[in-house]
Structure formats: C-alpha cells, structure tokens
Design a protein around this motif. Structure first.
Motif, mmCIF file in Angstrom:
data_model
loop_
_atom_site.group_PDB
_atom_site.id
_atom_site.type_symbol
_atom_site.label_atom_id
_atom_site.label_comp_id
_atom_site.label_asym_id
_atom_site.label_seq_id
_atom_site.Cartn_x
_atom_site.Cartn_y
_atom_site.Cartn_z
ATOM 1 N N LEU A 56 31.779 5.328 9.965
ATOM 2 C CA LEU A 56 30.709 6.329 10.129
ATOM 3 C C LEU A 56 29.368 5.655 10.399
ATOM 4 N N ALA A 57 29.094 4.562 9.685
ATOM 5 C CA ALA A 57 27.832 3.838 9.885
ATOM 6 C C ALA A 57 27.722 3.309 11.304
ATOM 7 N N PHE A 58 28.886 2.873 11.851
ATOM 8 C CA PHE A 58 28.872 2.385 13.240
ATOM 9 C C PHE A 58 28.557 3.532 14.211
ATOM 10 N N GLU A 59 29.108 4.708 13.963
ATOM 11 C CA GLU A 59 28.821 5.874 14.808
ATOM 12 C C GLU A 59 27.326 6.215 14.749
ATOM 13 N N VAL A 60 26.775 6.155 13.519
ATOM 14 C CA VAL A 60 25.341 6.443 13.371
ATOM 15 C C VAL A 60 24.525 5.421 14.154
ATOM 16 N N HIS A 61 24.912 4.151 14.074
ATOM 17 C CA HIS A 61 24.198 3.090 14.795
ATOM 18 C C HIS A 61 24.237 3.337 16.316
ATOM 19 N N LEU A 62 25.430 3.671 16.833
ATOM 20 C CA LEU A 62 25.546 3.939 18.276
ATOM 21 C C LEU A 62 24.680 5.133 18.682
ATOM 22 N N LEU A 63 24.680 6.179 17.855
ATOM 23 C CA LEU A 63 23.885 7.361 18.173
ATOM 24 C C LEU A 63 22.396 7.032 18.175
ATOM 25 N N GLU A 64 21.964 6.216 17.196
ATOM 26 C CA GLU A 64 20.548 5.796 17.157
ATOM 27 C C GLU A 64 20.171 5.059 18.440
ATOM 28 N N GLN A 65 21.064 4.187 18.912
ATOM 29 C CA GLN A 65 20.784 3.433 20.133
ATOM 30 C C GLN A 65 20.689 4.364 21.347
ATOM 31 N N ARG A 66 21.609 5.289 21.455
ATOM 32 C CA ARG A 66 21.620 6.212 22.609
ATOM 33 C C ARG A 66 20.372 7.093 22.603
ATOM 34 N N LEU A 72 20.485 10.654 25.962
ATOM 35 C CA LEU A 72 20.875 12.030 25.659
ATOM 36 C C LEU A 72 19.664 12.936 25.820
ATOM 37 N N SER A 73 19.916 14.136 26.266
ATOM 38 C CA SER A 73 18.821 15.099 26.294
ATOM 39 C C SER A 73 18.471 15.465 24.864
ATOM 40 N N PRO A 74 17.250 15.947 24.626
ATOM 41 C CA PRO A 74 16.881 16.338 23.259
ATOM 42 C C PRO A 74 17.855 17.336 22.665
ATOM 43 N N GLU A 75 18.356 18.245 23.457
ATOM 44 C CA GLU A 75 19.288 19.250 22.959
ATOM 45 C C GLU A 75 20.615 18.601 22.564
ATOM 46 N N GLU A 76 21.116 17.698 23.462
ATOM 47 C CA GLU A 76 22.370 17.004 23.143
ATOM 48 C C GLU A 76 22.195 16.124 21.906
ATOM 49 N N ALA A 77 21.059 15.440 21.822
ATOM 50 C CA ALA A 77 20.804 14.560 20.671
ATOM 51 C C ALA A 77 20.770 15.365 19.383
ATOM 52 N N THR A 78 20.095 16.511 19.409
ATOM 53 C CA THR A 78 19.970 17.342 18.200
ATOM 54 C C THR A 78 21.340 17.828 17.732
ATOM 55 N N ALA A 83 26.024 17.461 14.061
ATOM 56 C CA ALA A 83 27.469 17.376 13.821
ATOM 57 C C ALA A 83 27.823 16.126 13.031
ATOM 58 N N LEU A 84 27.203 14.978 13.407
ATOM 59 C CA LEU A 84 27.515 13.733 12.715
ATOM 60 C C LEU A 84 27.004 13.760 11.274
ATOM 61 N N ARG A 85 25.846 14.389 11.071
ATOM 62 C CA ARG A 85 25.305 14.467 9.709
ATOM 63 C C ARG A 85 26.236 15.272 8.799
ATOM 64 N N GLU A 86 26.807 16.360 9.357
ATOM 65 C CA GLU A 86 27.754 17.153 8.572
ATOM 66 C C GLU A 86 28.978 16.314 8.199
ATOM 67 N N GLN A 87 29.390 15.463 9.163
ATOM 68 C CA GLN A 87 30.522 14.574 8.859
ATOM 69 C C GLN A 87 30.146 13.598 7.744
ATOM 70 N N THR A 98 23.990 8.971 1.422
ATOM 71 C CA THR A 98 22.636 9.549 1.426
ATOM 72 C C THR A 98 21.740 8.780 2.404
ATOM 73 N N ALA A 99 21.828 7.446 2.369
ATOM 74 C CA ALA A 99 21.013 6.627 3.292
ATOM 75 C C ALA A 99 21.439 6.852 4.731
ATOM 76 N N LEU A 100 22.766 7.010 4.902
ATOM 77 C CA LEU A 100 23.280 7.230 6.258
ATOM 78 C C LEU A 100 22.769 8.561 6.803
ATOM 79 N N ALA A 101 22.774 9.596 5.937
ATOM 80 C CA ALA A 101 22.243 10.897 6.354
ATOM 81 C C ALA A 101 20.747 10.807 6.631
ATOM 82 N N ALA A 102 20.041 9.975 5.828
ATOM 83 C CA ALA A 102 18.593 9.819 6.038
ATOM 84 C C ALA A 102 18.290 9.148 7.379
ATOM 85 N N ARG A 103 19.161 8.205 7.757
ATOM 86 C CA ARG A 103 18.963 7.557 9.066
ATOM 87 C C ARG A 103 19.096 8.587 10.194
#
Length: 417
Positions: A56-66, A72-78, A83-87, A98-103
C-alpha cells in the motif's frame, strides 16, 4: 499450536500477533483485527500483513509522484486519492496506516493548485478560442457579402477546419458564434449558386449570338466587296466582344469559325490588293517624274508661270491614276508641299495688294498726321505759356502719336501706299 507461539508472540509498534495467530493493527482509534495466519509462525504472520502495508505504501508513493508530475487531471487525482485512502483506512495490513492516510491527505493542496492552474489554462484557451472564432465569423461574414466566387468557397472550407480544431466555448457563446458562421456559409453558398446560374444563362445567350455571328462571318468570307465587307466585319467583331463568353466547351470552337472566316476574307483582300499594287507600280514611276518637275518650281520666282506649270502637272498627276498603298502617303505629301508653297506666295502677294487694306492704311496715316499737327500746335501754345505740367503731358502724347504714325506708314508701304 507450537510452544514457541505460546511463549513469545511477536510484537511491533504497529501491530501484534496473538497466540491463536490473530493479527492486530494499532491505529489512533485503537486496535483492530486484520486477519489470521494460523498455518505459519507468528513472525511469518506479522510479516505477511506488514508486506501488505508495504504494498500500500508503494501505491501511495507512486500516486504522489504522478500527482506531483501532473500526469493526472485534478479530478482523476482526487478520485484516485479518495479510493486509495479508503483502502488504506480499511486495509488488513500492519503499519502506520494513519501516516499513510495523512500522506494522501497532504496531496489535497497540490491538487487544488493544479486545479486552479488548469482552470486558468482553460480560461486562457477559451479566451484564445473565442478570439479565433470571432475572427473566423467576421471573415466568413465578409466573404458572404463579397463576390469572390473562385476562392471564397475554398476559404470557407479552410475556416470550417480551423473552427473544428478549436476548443469549444461555453454552450451559449459557442452556439451563437456557430449560428453566425453557419449563416454566413449558407448565404455565400446561396449567392454563389445564383451567380453561376445567371452566368450559365448569360453564356447560353452568348452562345446563340456567337453562333449567328460565326455563320454570318462565314457567309461573308468569299465576298469581293472589300470596303463594305471589311466594315461589316468590324461591326461583327464589336458584337462578338459585347456578347461576352459562351460556355467553355463551345466558345473556342465558335471563335475558330469566326476568326477563320475573317482570315479568309482579309487574306483574299490582301492578295487582290497585292495584284493591284503591281499594276499601280507603273503609275508611281510616272508620279515620281512629275514630282521632279513640280519640285523644280520652288522657290517661286514667277508666280503666274509657276501656277500655269503646276496646273499642267496636276492634270497629268490625276491622269496617272492610283499608286501602291505603301507609296501613296509619301507621293501625295510631296506634291501637296509644292502646291502649298505656291499658294503661300500667292496669298502673300494678295495681302500686300489688297485695295481695302491699303486704303485703311492710308486713311490711318492721314488721321495720325492731322492728330500730330494738332498736338504740336497745343504744345507750342503750352510752351509759350510756360505750363510745365501741360508741356510734359503734350510731349508724351506727341511721342505716342509719332510712334503710331511710323507703324502706319510701314503698313501703308507694304500695301504699295
């Protein structure tokens, strides 16, 4: 269950494993069970769920980079962040959820900035698109009012392609501009069709006229009435030009017929004139000899003798007949020059011997002489009285009268007075 599991279950800051293999994750809201791993050791159980966290942390890292790269468009990013935060929040994994959700929550300001930038960019593109579409509409409306039938249709097609390539505006503005553009295209097309329909009608009318003119020209081609027929051909040519163009597939054919008939007639006339020129060449030789005699009369010394000789030459000149056309101007010019020289001498003598003019000149001399005598008498009287101003005026008057008298005497002498 083995003795190792019962004696020392593993523990970590973010989770633990119970003796029965149940794994818990620690969050700010307390512990919650994330699952069981009964078939392995407690260490393996904890690692299984921490590996999930790492994924999950790796997915968050990739999303932060993108998001940071603006991929990503603002809408796609949001929506992706949500969705990832819910996961993450509900994840069956062990780690600092908690830290992962905060990121993920920390991406919101950047997404907001990107959204504002996108809006500004969109507004800029919209303004540019509006300006371009305004220009397209204005040019289309100008074309619709004009008569550029050759290039206008192609230009309107180019403008339509430009329109399609531009971003849409808000619906109301875009529809309004499109209606103007479409209306201009329709107006131009309707006027263009009407123009070509009228032109087709005119060309058909011109074809009928030119067929008649070609037929008449062909009928005149063998005429030997050179003067009247040449004049008629000039009239036919004026009518031909006034008729305007016929349909292209017949205009050249009709012109070939018309021009061919003309060429035949004028060729025949030129050939006939050439034959006449051969016959007239002898006449030109006669007139050349007469010119030698005539030009020998100049300069005129005996007017009456010159007039008699020129009359005789003129009779012979007329009797000699026509000369070739290319010699006519030169020969006639030379004989007229002699005639004018003799006439000039005659006119000069007449002016000098004109009785009426001579009498007027003599009368003028007499009157001026009388006027001078009177002016002299007045001057003598003024001198006797010593009137200086009167003397000056009379002397000037006397001088003027004397000058006029001199001129009158010269004129009287020219008329033999």
């Amino acid at each position: 269950m083995s003795a190792d599991k019962q004696s020392s279950p593993p523990d970590s800051p973010w989770g633990r494993v119970t003796e029965d293999g149940t794994v818990f994750v620690r969050t700010t809201d307390g512990e919650r069970s994330v699952g069981q791993y009964p078939e392995g050791s407690p260490e393996e159980a904890l690692k299984f769920f921490t590996d999930r966290y790492d994924a999950l942390a790796f997915e968050v890292h990739l999303l932060e980079q993108r998001i940071g790269a603006g991929k990503l468009s603002p809408e796609e990013a949001t929506s992706t962040v949500k969705a990832l935060r819910e996961q993450v929040v509900e994840a069956n994994a062990v780690g600092d959820l908690t830290a992962l959700a905060a990121r993920l929550d920390a991406t919101a300001p950047l997404i907001a900035i990107q959204r504002d930038a996108r809006r500004a960019e969109k507004a800029q593109r919209s303004a540019e698109s509006r300006a371009e579409k305004d220009k397209i509409v204005a040019e289309a409306e100008k074309l619709a009012e004009g008569n550029d039938w050759r290039n206008g249709a192609n230009r309107l097609r180019d403008l339509l392609d430009q329109w399609k390539a531009l971003p849409r505006l808000d619906r109301s503005t875009d529809d309004t501009l499109w209606r103007r553009f479409s209306s201009a295209r329709t107006t131009y097309t309707r006027r263009r069709k009407a123009h070509f329909a009228e032109e087709h009608e005119r060309r058909d009318g011109a074809r009928v006229i030119k067929e008649r003119l070609a037929t008449e020209a062909e009928a005149l081609a063998t005429s030997t009435e050179w003067g009247p027929t040449a004049g008629r051909y000039r009239d036919l040519m004026r009518e031909w030009k006034a008729a305007g163009p016929a349909p292209r597939d017949v205009d050249d054919q009709l012109w070939q017929r018309f021009r061919g008939a003309q060429d035949t007639f004028f060729g025949n006339r030129d050939a006939a004139n050439a034959e006449l020129d051969k016959e007239f060449a002898v006449n030109a030789e006669v007139k050349e000899a007469l010119l030698v005699e005539a030009e020998a009369l100049l300069p005129v010394t005996d007017l009456e003798a010159a007039k008699r000789a020129f009359r005789d030459i003129a009779d012979k000149w007329d009797a000699a007949g026509k000369v070739p056309r290319d010699r006519m101007k030169d020969l006639e010019g030379r004989i007229r020059k002699v005639e004018q020289a003799i006439r000039s001498v005659e006119d000069d003598q007449w002016r000098k011997s004109d009785p009426e003019k001579s009498a007027r000149a003599d009368d003028m001399v007499s009157k001026l002489e009388a006027g001078i005598a009177d002016a002299q008498a007045k001057l003598d009287k003024a001198q006797a009285s010593g009137d200086a101003r009167r003397i000056k005026d009379l002397e000037a008057d006397l001088a003027n009268k004397q000058a006029f008298l001199d001129m009158a005497r010269r004129a009287s002498a020219e008329f033999g007075g």
